[in-house]
Scaffold this motif. Structure first.
Motif, mmCIF file in Angstrom:
data_model
loop_
_atom_site.group_PDB
_atom_site.id
_atom_site.type_symbol
_atom_site.label_atom_id
_atom_site.label_comp_id
_atom_site.label_asym_id
_atom_site.label_seq_id
_atom_site.Cartn_x
_atom_site.Cartn_y
_atom_site.Cartn_z
ATOM 1 N N TYR A 228 0.767 -1.280 0.150
ATOM 2 C CA TYR A 228 -0.001 -0.058 0.035
ATOM 3 C C TYR A 228 0.914 1.224 -0.095
ATOM 4 O O TYR A 228 1.873 1.329 0.802
ATOM 5 N N PRO A 229 0.249 2.195 -0.727
ATOM 6 C CA PRO A 229 1.276 3.560 -0.768
ATOM 7 C C PRO A 229 1.773 3.955 0.497
ATOM 8 O O PRO A 229 2.995 4.476 0.647
ATOM 9 N N ALA A 230 0.748 4.347 1.520
ATOM 10 C CA ALA A 230 1.333 5.140 2.691
ATOM 11 C C ALA A 230 2.171 4.012 3.456
ATOM 12 O O ALA A 230 3.088 4.324 4.338
ATOM 13 N N MET A 231 1.958 2.673 3.536
ATOM 14 C CA MET A 231 2.912 1.597 3.945
ATOM 15 C C MET A 231 4.264 1.702 3.625
ATOM 16 O O MET A 231 5.430 1.563 4.157
ATOM 17 N N ARG A 232 4.444 1.632 2.207
ATOM 18 C CA ARG A 232 5.552 1.732 1.801
ATOM 19 C C ARG A 232 6.337 3.079 1.933
ATOM 20 O O ARG A 232 7.412 2.984 2.214
ATOM 21 N N ALA A 233 5.581 4.105 1.947
ATOM 22 C CA ALA A 233 6.411 5.585 2.543
ATOM 23 C C ALA A 233 6.842 5.326 4.016
ATOM 24 O O ALA A 233 7.914 5.698 4.185
ATOM 25 N N MET A 234 5.943 4.780 4.741
ATOM 26 C CA MET A 234 6.370 4.713 6.092
ATOM 27 C C MET A 234 7.647 3.793 6.413
ATOM 28 O O MET A 234 8.601 4.129 7.161
ATOM 29 N N LEU A 235 7.909 2.802 5.600
ATOM 30 C CA LEU A 235 8.905 1.871 5.854
ATOM 31 C C LEU A 235 10.213 2.297 5.282
ATOM 32 O O LEU A 235 11.206 2.088 5.978
ATOM 33 N N VAL A 236 10.209 3.429 4.434
ATOM 34 C CA VAL A 236 11.329 4.008 4.027
ATOM 35 C C VAL A 236 11.461 5.453 4.555
ATOM 36 O O VAL A 236 12.389 6.312 4.223
ATOM 37 N N SER A 237 10.815 5.692 5.377
ATOM 38 C CA SER A 237 10.775 7.120 6.123
ATOM 39 C C SER A 237 11.952 7.434 7.378
ATOM 40 O O SER A 237 12.360 6.394 7.727
ATOM 41 N N ALA A 238 12.058 8.722 7.323
ATOM 42 C CA ALA A 238 12.878 9.068 8.593
ATOM 43 C C ALA A 238 12.320 8.619 9.655
ATOM 44 O O ALA A 238 13.135 8.425 10.784
ATOM 45 N N ASP A 239 10.963 8.806 9.838
ATOM 46 C CA ASP A 239 10.325 8.476 10.921
ATOM 47 C C ASP A 239 10.598 7.020 11.476
ATOM 48 O O ASP A 239 10.557 6.487 12.775
ATOM 49 N N ALA A 240 10.674 6.137 10.658
ATOM 50 C CA ALA A 240 11.095 4.729 10.722
ATOM 51 C C ALA A 240 12.315 4.463 11.397
ATOM 52 O O ALA A 240 12.514 3.479 12.106
ATOM 53 N N VAL A 241 13.291 5.294 11.339
ATOM 54 C CA VAL A 241 14.486 5.424 12.039
ATOM 55 C C VAL A 241 14.301 6.116 13.197
ATOM 56 O O VAL A 241 14.912 5.632 14.145
ATOM 57 N N GLU A 242 13.765 7.451 13.313
ATOM 58 C CA GLU A 242 13.471 7.986 14.566
ATOM 59 C C GLU A 242 12.898 7.202 15.524
ATOM 60 O O GLU A 242 13.390 7.583 16.832
ATOM 61 N N GLY A 243 11.926 6.583 15.376
ATOM 62 C CA GLY A 243 11.217 6.052 16.461
ATOM 63 C C GLY A 243 12.028 4.959 17.238
ATOM 64 O O GLY A 243 12.176 5.098 18.306
ATOM 65 N N PRO A 244 12.617 3.933 16.301
ATOM 66 C CA PRO A 244 13.555 2.958 17.409
ATOM 67 C C PRO A 244 14.644 3.775 18.086
ATOM 68 O O PRO A 244 15.064 3.456 19.203
ATOM 69 N N GLN A 245 15.130 4.752 17.256
ATOM 70 C CA GLN A 245 16.500 5.442 17.993
ATOM 71 C C GLN A 245 15.994 6.186 19.264
ATOM 72 O O GLN A 245 16.663 6.169 20.245
ATOM 73 N N ALA A 246 14.808 6.834 19.089
ATOM 74 C CA ALA A 246 14.288 7.672 20.355
ATOM 75 C C ALA A 246 13.901 6.777 21.415
ATOM 76 O O ALA A 246 14.237 6.996 22.643
#
Length: 258
Positions: A228-246
């Motif tokens: 799905y478009p929003a799912m693909r965008a999420m998986l490669v987003s900066a937020d997907a890195v920021e969440g686990p890092q935070a």
């Protein structure tokens, strides 16, 4: 933009949309429909706006539906391409929308609430699809959405009689997330704040997958959702890195929405 019948305010990443025809119980005429469609277009396109709240002006009504006086004067039942209030056919909107139902939500007004993701209701709110009582039908998605939300028999009990449902009954039926005795807009803001504490990319991916999954089996939905478009965008987003890092650094995440 300048609107005659809609008020718009922005509080951080939250857009608050107020239907402003209290003298008509916030019923929608043609101009109000057009304004709401543009408002939702702008919300959908604004990368800095992550959640919306829609409510009605005054203390009596959220939205009394279609302006029957306009129809009686020959104005017809025309609605924008994106549906009643510019939202009921907006199936591609992945951003969450909260309805702050501050009073009567009748006909199309109820259908606006049904098209929202979360519904917060004042304790004096009333919901109904009374179209059969005036020779019409709930053609803004109510006929389809209501059975999905509360089951066929209970939906038929409402739609075939046009009966009114109180806020408390709506809560028991699962139509409402919360009933409040105080300021319903403040309660909606609280829900918005909880959403904004999450990654907007994750929120959009979740909403998109849930809504698409309603018409699919569990096996189909779970295998397709990765594309799905929003799912693909999420998986490669900066937020997907920021969440686990935070999480690792034991701090609040700084969401970018990209």
């Amino acid at each position: 933009m300048t609107c005659e019948y809609v008020k718009i305010s922005r509080e951080g990443h939250c857009t608050i949309i107020t239907i402003n025809r209290p003298e008509a119980h916030n019923a929608l005429n043609a101009a109000c429909h057009s304004e709401l469609e543009v408002v939702f277009d702008n919300f959908a396109a604004d990368d800095e706006q992550w959640v919306a709240i829609i409510t009605g002006a005054g203390q009596k009504a959220f939205c009394a539906g279609h302006d029957l006086k306009q129809q009686a004067a020959g104005g017809g039942l025309a609605t924008p391409p994106k549906g009643f209030g510019g939202i009921t056919k907006r199936f591609d909107l992945a951003k969450p929308v909260i309805a702050a139902v501050n009073g009567v939500a009748m006909g199309g007004g109820f259908e606006i609430a049904l098209a929202c993701d979360i519904v917060v209701a004042a304790d004096n709110a009333v919901f109904a699809l009374p179209e059969p009582r005036v020779g019409l039908a709930a053609l803004a998605g109510g006929i389809q959405r209501l059975p999905h939300e509360i089951g066929l028999k209970r939906a038929m009990g409402m739609m075939l009689t046009g009966r009114r449902v109180s806020a408390q009954e709506a809560l028991s039926l699962g139509l409402v997330n919360e009933v409040v005795c105080g300021d319903v807009l403040d309660a909606a803001r609280r829900w918005a704040d909880e959403i904004l504490a999450c990654s907007p990319m994750s929120v959009r991916a979740t909403k998109e997958a849930v809504l698409r999954g309603l018409s699919r089996s569990i096996s189909e939905g779970s295998s397709e959702e990765w594309e799905y478009p929003a799912m693909r965008a999420m998986l490669v987003s900066a937020d997907a890195v920021e969440g686990p890092q935070a999480f690792t650094e034991k701090r609040k995440p700084n969401w970018k929405g990209r």
